[in-house]
Write an enzyme that holds these catalytic residues in place. Structure first.
Site, PDB file in Angstrom:
ATOM      1  N   ASN A  18       0.838  -1.209   0.000  1.00 45.31           N
ATOM      2  CA  ASN A  18       0.000   0.000   0.000  1.00 45.31           C
ATOM      3  C   ASN A  18       0.868   1.252   0.000  1.00 45.31           C
ATOM      4  O   ASN A  18       0.578   2.211  -0.715  1.00 45.31           O
ATOM      5  CB  ASN A  18      -0.957  -0.001   1.187  1.00 45.31           C
ATOM      6  CG  ASN A  18      -2.203  -0.805   0.907  1.00 45.31           C
ATOM      7  OD1 ASN A  18      -3.113  -0.352   0.216  1.00 45.31           O
ATOM      8  ND2 ASN A  18      -2.247  -2.035   1.412  1.00 45.31           N
ATOM      9  N   ARG A  69       2.639  -0.073  25.925  1.00 47.14           N
ATOM     10  CA  ARG A  69       2.092   0.584  24.739  1.00 47.14           C
ATOM     11  C   ARG A  69       2.151   2.109  24.855  1.00 47.14           C
ATOM     12  O   ARG A  69       2.427   2.819  23.888  1.00 47.14           O
ATOM     13  CB  ARG A  69       0.650   0.117  24.522  1.00 47.14           C
ATOM     14  CG  ARG A  69       0.060   0.518  23.187  1.00 47.14           C
ATOM     15  CD  ARG A  69      -1.378   0.071  23.037  1.00 47.14           C
ATOM     16  NE  ARG A  69      -1.586  -1.355  23.201  1.00 47.14           N
ATOM     17  CZ  ARG A  69      -1.288  -2.281  22.288  1.00 47.14           C
ATOM     18  NH1 ARG A  69      -0.751  -1.922  21.150  1.00 47.14           N
ATOM     19  NH2 ARG A  69      -1.516  -3.556  22.524  1.00 47.14           N
ATOM     20  N   MET A  94       0.724  -2.944  12.250  1.00 51.55           N
ATOM     21  CA  MET A  94       0.120  -3.989  13.078  1.00 51.55           C
ATOM     22  C   MET A  94       0.256  -3.700  14.572  1.00 51.55           C
ATOM     23  O   MET A  94       0.651  -4.557  15.360  1.00 51.55           O
ATOM     24  CB  MET A  94       0.752  -5.349  12.739  1.00 51.55           C
ATOM     25  CG  MET A  94       0.591  -5.738  11.290  1.00 51.55           C
ATOM     26  SD  MET A  94      -1.139  -5.849  10.773  1.00 51.55           S
ATOM     27  CE  MET A  94      -1.615  -7.373  11.584  1.00 51.55           C
ATOM     28  N   ARG A  95      -0.053  -2.484  14.952  1.00 54.68           N
ATOM     29  CA  ARG A  95      -0.061  -2.120  16.360  1.00 54.68           C
ATOM     30  C   ARG A  95      -1.412  -1.504  16.698  1.00 54.68           C
ATOM     31  O   ARG A  95      -1.933  -0.686  15.925  1.00 54.68           O
ATOM     32  CB  ARG A  95       1.020  -1.081  16.677  1.00 54.68           C
ATOM     33  CG  ARG A  95       2.436  -1.512  16.366  1.00 54.68           C
ATOM     34  CD  ARG A  95       2.943  -2.595  17.284  1.00 54.68           C
ATOM     35  NE  ARG A  95       2.862  -2.231  18.688  1.00 54.68           N
ATOM     36  CZ  ARG A  95       2.881  -3.103  19.690  1.00 54.68           C
ATOM     37  NH1 ARG A  95       2.934  -4.392  19.440  1.00 54.68           N
ATOM     38  NH2 ARG A  95       2.827  -2.689  20.934  1.00 54.68           N
ATOM     39  N   LEU A  97      -3.466   1.170  18.550  1.00 56.18           N
ATOM     40  CA  LEU A  97      -3.078   2.521  18.972  1.00 56.18           C
ATOM     41  C   LEU A  97      -3.693   2.845  20.327  1.00 56.18           C
ATOM     42  O   LEU A  97      -4.876   2.571  20.565  1.00 56.18           O
ATOM     43  CB  LEU A  97      -3.547   3.548  17.943  1.00 56.18           C
ATOM     44  CG  LEU A  97      -3.047   3.346  16.513  1.00 56.18           C
ATOM     45  CD1 LEU A  97      -3.657   4.400  15.592  1.00 56.18           C
ATOM     46  CD2 LEU A  97      -1.530   3.416  16.456  1.00 56.18           C
ATOM     47  N   HIS A 113      -8.806  -1.409   6.063  1.00 53.35           N
ATOM     48  CA  HIS A 113      -9.054  -2.719   6.667  1.00 53.35           C
ATOM     49  C   HIS A 113      -9.623  -3.640   5.590  1.00 53.35           C
ATOM     50  O   HIS A 113     -10.597  -3.281   4.913  1.00 53.35           O
ATOM     51  CB  HIS A 113     -10.048  -2.603   7.830  1.00 53.35           C
ATOM     52  CG  HIS A 113     -10.351  -3.926   8.451  1.00 53.35           C
ATOM     53  ND1 HIS A 113      -9.462  -4.566   9.288  1.00 53.35           N
ATOM     54  CD2 HIS A 113     -11.410  -4.753   8.320  1.00 53.35           C
ATOM     55  CE1 HIS A 113      -9.977  -5.726   9.661  1.00 53.35           C
ATOM     56  NE2 HIS A 113     -11.155  -5.861   9.084  1.00 53.35           N
ATOM     57  N   GLU A 147     -11.783   2.933  18.832  1.00 54.93           N
ATOM     58  CA  GLU A 147     -12.401   1.611  18.645  1.00 54.93           C
ATOM     59  C   GLU A 147     -11.748   0.897  17.464  1.00 54.93           C
ATOM     60  O   GLU A 147     -11.766   1.424  16.344  1.00 54.93           O
ATOM     61  CB  GLU A 147     -13.907   1.779  18.387  1.00 54.93           C
ATOM     62  CG  GLU A 147     -14.661   0.473  18.368  1.00 54.93           C
ATOM     63  CD  GLU A 147     -16.080   0.640  17.823  1.00 54.93           C
ATOM     64  OE1 GLU A 147     -16.676  -0.364  17.440  1.00 54.93           O
ATOM     65  OE2 GLU A 147     -16.560   1.792  17.764  1.00 54.93           O
ATOM     66  N   LEU A 148     -11.182  -0.277  17.699  1.00 56.67           N
ATOM     67  CA  LEU A 148     -10.450  -0.998  16.665  1.00 56.67           C
ATOM     68  C   LEU A 148     -11.326  -1.272  15.439  1.00 56.67           C
ATOM     69  O   LEU A 148     -12.384  -1.888  15.553  1.00 56.67           O
ATOM     70  CB  LEU A 148      -9.927  -2.329  17.239  1.00 56.67           C
ATOM     71  CG  LEU A 148      -9.062  -3.166  16.303  1.00 56.67           C
ATOM     72  CD1 LEU A 148      -7.731  -2.466  16.038  1.00 56.67           C
ATOM     73  CD2 LEU A 148      -8.842  -4.545  16.879  1.00 56.67           C
ATOM     74  N   ASP A 149     -10.880  -0.813  14.278  1.00 63.95           N
ATOM     75  CA  ASP A 149     -11.595  -0.987  13.002  1.00 63.95           C
ATOM     76  C   ASP A 149     -13.020  -0.432  13.070  1.00 63.95           C
ATOM     77  O   ASP A 149     -13.901  -0.868  12.317  1.00 63.95           O
ATOM     78  CB  ASP A 149     -11.635  -2.469  12.582  1.00 63.95           C
ATOM     79  CG  ASP A 149     -10.235  -3.047  12.388  1.00 63.95           C
ATOM     80  OD1 ASP A 149      -9.339  -2.302  11.961  1.00 63.95           O
ATOM     81  OD2 ASP A 149     -10.052  -4.248  12.667  1.00 63.95           O
TER      82      ASP A 149
HETATM   83  C1  GRF Z   1      -3.452  -4.595   3.701  1.00 64.51           C
HETATM   84  O1  GRF Z   1      -4.132  -5.616   3.054  1.00 64.51           O
HETATM   85  C2  GRF Z   1      -4.369  -3.826   4.598  1.00 64.51           C
HETATM   86  O2  GRF Z   1      -5.717  -4.005   4.306  1.00 64.51           O
HETATM   87  C3  GRF Z   1      -4.107  -4.369   5.962  1.00 64.51           C
HETATM   88  O3  GRF Z   1      -2.765  -4.778   5.944  1.00 64.51           O
HETATM   89  C4  GRF Z   1      -2.369  -5.091   4.626  1.00 64.51           C
HETATM   90  C5  GRF Z   1      -1.050  -4.417   4.404  1.00 64.51           C
HETATM   91  O4  GRF Z   1      -0.406  -4.862   3.260  1.00 64.51           O
HETATM   92  N1  GRF Z   1      -4.421  -3.369   6.941  1.00 64.51           N
HETATM   93  P1  GRF Z   1       0.872  -4.091   2.720  1.00 64.51           P
HETATM   94  O5  GRF Z   1       1.929  -4.100   3.815  1.00 64.51           O
HETATM   95  O6  GRF Z   1       0.464  -2.711   2.350  1.00 64.51           O
HETATM   96  O7  GRF Z   1       1.328  -4.902   1.540  1.00 64.51           O
END
Ligand code: GRF
Length: 216
Positions: A18, A69, A94-95, A97, A113, A147-149
């Site tokens: 991304n 954290r 992947m943390r 917040l 997400h 709130e997560l997601d």
């Molecule tokens: C993505 O699919 C996004 O939806 C999720 O984590 C993934 C990250 O992929 N939150 P990348 O590191 O951008 O390849």
């Protein structure tokens, strides 16, 4: 809106496909934002190499070296603030917040997400969609709240699962659409068209009671 371009920091933990889509969009001359900083909580994240190759300042603070954290998030926030971001983009960060972190950047954090929220918050979304036999799947760009997601949804890229029965193949299809929709939402923000007000997403002065949906 100020004349200065919107400064975007991208937060990653991994491969950063991304992040690459944001870089490509900017390098193609199509972006209304400028990538000013990349941050990773993992030293081995390939996204750091992508940032370096694109000439974007990058920092890493390894969360495993922090006791909790709160202190980690404070260090991250200080590191980010040194680059004066207008917008934070969570891209595979992947943390979870802390509330203090979210408050500090309130209304200026976006996440993507890989599910049609409010369906499937949390992990393993592709596997869960296949197990449920859902017809549709996709990804959601939303403002981040504590709130997560759970923050206000902005744009969903949607696809038909069809004959796809393999989670990795489905992940790949979803990521391809993410690379289109996520930079677009950042552009909306940079153009001053998108904001979070009183806990809701607003686009072009209309409240997004439902997210914009784009079919792929
Ligand atoms: C993505 O699919 C996004 O939806 C999720 O984590 C993934 C990250 O992929 N939150 P990348 O590191 O951008 O390849």
């Amino acid at each position: 809106m100020s004349a200065e371009p919107c400064r975007v920091a991208v937060l990653i933990s991994g491969s950063g496909t991304n992040l690459q889509s944001f870089i490509d969009h900017q390098q193609a001359g199509n972006a209304d934002y400028v990538l000013s900083h990349v941050f990773s909580n993992r030293p081995d994240a390939y996204g750091l190499t992508r940032a370096q190759q694109a000439g974007i300042p990058a920092d890493c603070i390894d969360h495993t070296t922090f006791a909790d954290r709160t202190t980690f998030d404070q260090a991250v926030a200080n590191c980010l603030d040194a680059h004066a971001p207008d917008l934070l983009i969570l891209a595979g960060y992947m943390r979870i917040l802390s509330e203090a972190f979210v408050d500090r950047f309130a209304g200026r954090i976006l996440n993507i997400h890989p599910a049609l929220l409010p369906l499937y918050p949390g992990l393993d979304t592709h596997e869960r969609v296949l197990a449920a036999g859902d017809r549709f799947h996709g990804s959601t760009v939303h403002f981040v709240t504590a709130e997560l997601d759970g923050g206000p949804r902005i744009l969903q890229g949607r696809l038909e699962v069809g004959l796809t029965s393999d989670a990795d193949e489905l992940r790949h299809r979803v990521q391809s659409l993410e690379h289109v929709i996520y930079p677009r939402v950042a552009d909306w923000f940079a153009q001053g068209r998108l904001a979070m007000r009183h806990g809701a997403a607003w686009l072009d002065d209309a409240e997004l009671v439902e997210p914009v949906i784009e079919d792929f």
